[in-house]
Write a protein that holds these residues in place. Sequence first.
Motif, mmCIF file in Angstrom:
data_model
loop_
_atom_site.group_PDB
_atom_site.id
_atom_site.type_symbol
_atom_site.label_atom_id
_atom_site.label_comp_id
_atom_site.label_asym_id
_atom_site.label_seq_id
_atom_site.Cartn_x
_atom_site.Cartn_y
_atom_site.Cartn_z
ATOM 1 N N TYR A 215 1.989 31.856 -42.782
ATOM 2 C CA TYR A 215 1.271 30.912 -43.268
ATOM 3 C C TYR A 215 2.438 30.030 -43.771
ATOM 4 C CZ TYR A 215 -1.811 28.876 -46.891
ATOM 5 O OH TYR A 215 -3.108 28.347 -48.107
ATOM 6 N N TRP A 354 -4.171 20.627 -39.636
ATOM 7 C CA TRP A 354 -3.613 21.542 -40.052
ATOM 8 C C TRP A 354 -3.629 22.005 -42.197
ATOM 9 C CZ3 TRP A 354 0.052 25.100 -42.185
ATOM 10 C CH2 TRP A 354 -0.495 26.350 -42.764
ATOM 11 N N ALA A 358 -5.251 23.352 -44.611
ATOM 12 C CA ALA A 358 -4.152 23.806 -45.467
ATOM 13 C C ALA A 358 -3.563 24.258 -47.170
ATOM 14 C CB ALA A 358 -2.809 24.872 -45.374
ATOM 15 N N SER A 457 -6.046 20.894 -34.704
ATOM 16 C CA SER A 457 -5.159 21.842 -35.077
ATOM 17 C C SER A 457 -4.898 22.990 -35.334
ATOM 18 C CB SER A 457 -6.114 22.149 -36.981
ATOM 19 O OG SER A 457 -7.127 22.919 -37.066
ATOM 20 N N LEU A 501 -7.544 28.970 -42.868
ATOM 21 C CA LEU A 501 -7.355 28.323 -43.953
ATOM 22 C C LEU A 501 -7.844 28.100 -44.786
ATOM 23 C CD1 LEU A 501 -6.065 24.869 -41.786
ATOM 24 C CD2 LEU A 501 -4.214 26.736 -42.715
ATOM 25 N N ARG A 502 -9.582 28.507 -44.910
ATOM 26 C CA ARG A 502 -10.007 27.823 -46.245
ATOM 27 C C ARG A 502 -9.855 29.403 -46.604
ATOM 28 N NH1 ARG A 502 -14.451 24.937 -48.338
ATOM 29 N NH2 ARG A 502 -15.479 26.683 -48.880
ATOM 30 N N SER A 504 -7.867 31.850 -46.828
ATOM 31 C CA SER A 504 -6.710 32.488 -46.848
ATOM 32 C C SER A 504 -6.040 30.763 -47.952
ATOM 33 C CB SER A 504 -4.763 32.017 -45.605
ATOM 34 O OG SER A 504 -5.533 32.184 -44.805
#
Length: 731
Positions: A215, A354, A358, A457, A501-502, A504
Amino acid sequence: MIKLSDLEHQNKLLKAQENVGAHANYLMDVLKPAIERGNWDELESLDIGFTVSGESLGKIGDDEAWRKLQPYFEPRAKKAITIDFTLDGKVIERNLKNQLKTLLLKMIWLSPHNHSFWTISEALTDLKKVIIPLLNEAYNTLSALDFDRLETWVLTGFTNIDFERFDIYNGLNRLYKEARGLPFEVNLNKKLNASDFGLAIKEAEQYTVIPQRLYYLGLQRSEALINEAYALRDELEQLAEYIATYFDKAYEGYAKYLVSDEAILNNSKIKWCLGKSSKGTKQRTLAFQQAFSVLHSPKEEETLTLIRLHKPQIHSYYIDNFHTERKLTIGQWTITNLREAQSLFKKLNGGCLWGLMARTGMRADEMYDLNTAQGCTTEIIKRQKIHVIHANLSKTAKGSQSKQDEFVTTEIGMKAYEVLQALHAPLRKLHPDSQSFFHKTIEGCSEITKNQLGRHSQDWFKNAMGEELALTNEDIIDLKTSDPNLSFEVGDDYAFTGHQLRRSFAYYLIGYELCNFPQLKQQFSHVSMAMTRHYAKNASKFQKLRKKKQNLANAIDEERIDQKARVYLSIYQKLANKERVAGGKGKEFAKSMMKTDRNLFKDKVDNDMLSLSYWKKQIRTQSRHIHAVAPGVYCTSTTCGLRTLVNLMECVDCKNDYIVDAVFAEAKRKEAEIHILYDIENDELTPQTASESYIKIQAAERIMKDLNIDYEPVIFPDEVKNLLIPYGVTS
């Protein structure tokens, strides 16, 4: 009733159902009574409704007319939705089919509930699941659906219906809600859910949290790419224009080629250099070849006219041969052909997608619906820049999620949006009627699909990480903390999808205590706090592990405690100096000071509340809480849901709020005043917009009054006053 995103089109559509023939209102005078009578011969001969131009949408009995409905309701729909009255390609029994049609007709035209076109289509899809089980029991009516029969199906496994999924309940509950006015009896006496049958809904596949190492690398590398591209954003438009004009320039070169001797083979046939990669391109290519073949001594100009008319597909192997000026340099990047241009475009597009996802927690489909004109706005409040991304929210079913199109982001997120805008704006110019932000880089540059966009992405992350995608021991520890029920192996490549990503975003914001659940709930636009907690599941475990380590996180925690303590100390110093503090909590404290002789700046054990150490201890032990909902506006409640959509009227008297200055209130007051004047000038003022602006202005002025700040009250124009309901008038 049908609820469309384009309200103007919806109003026109509803208006078109009036004054049809001899009927003042087709829906109420003709359709509603016919549905209630349930005479299928009569009903099938009636019109589904009428288009905005007054033409019939087709007959109710015509299944093909139902299939073609969407363009009349959603002319600019990005996703095709078909209302299909067949089951696995086979005809549905007439009585069941017409019962389903009456349900859909009611949902479209007569229901007191709002339904999107997608919701109406899904209701049909969900209820078609019961058709085969009913017919297998010799029933051809939805009236046979009752709790006992459904329970028997669940217990015996008589059907293939999965009663541990939401779909079947969505369909059954639509039927229950719309029962009144249908021509058959609905024997469902309540809304159903899995627990009624002793079941639990299967949890949807959980997207994993991206391990910290990957990440962080993704954030670093996307930031580097975005910064580099942002510095060259004006030049990046050349890349999009290079791609957009490449095919036309290739057409010019191809026209010259076709009229030259170079195109003639030894056997006197033409070497076409054309492709037929799909049914559509094959038709265009054949049509061009046929049209060109009948020309007598073709000239370059008329050949080019034919090419532009039919748009044949030039084979990718040859296309660069027909484009003479192929070199383009942008910063460190140099491209010499179309494939290199498309590859660079995809890399920049994927990296920015991305990076923006993020830094907002947006879904891929929300990203897909970015606003093309005002997709990112920036406000400066008290010397602080606030960047907000605007998009159309997905999954906005009433009662599950609210309608919001704002997502706060960082400066890097803002830059990512600007790069995406620079890349796609030239492509959108080729399609003036397009409502899509994103377009393809292949011939025609048409709108891209959500799935295609999501792959950009994914591909960027995979290429940017390379061999570092291989999971380490530390990665496994992170993954087992966030998802203890899943198994992972050291050395396996981490499988990434955009929705991770959501999750995280939620997990690390909560895990690092950078925000709390109410603020995260607002950012994600959830109505249910349970859904928000689901996204950040196991973040509390991560918090505990993180706090055991003496690292940067501890320094961040201490800094956060210090900042919150200083806010509290500043507020209490103002109160001690008898300065005005607005908000319900500030005013209540001031009243208490007047009513008692006790020193309110000592706690029960005589600790000094005017010292920084006191407040640090209170924050550290979680005895007190405070967070900012806007500049100068602070809330002490852990359940506060306000964040970007701050309602000043709620803050004025809220028992949990302190308001220490009027900068934000004055900014909102001015904004509301400007909105009023703009709406009046453009004849767009409505009772709703007038009342919203009025409330904002009144709330802001109350705050300024509470803080003893001089101000000149806003004088409301008559156009606004005439739309407001006078206080005290109830009928």
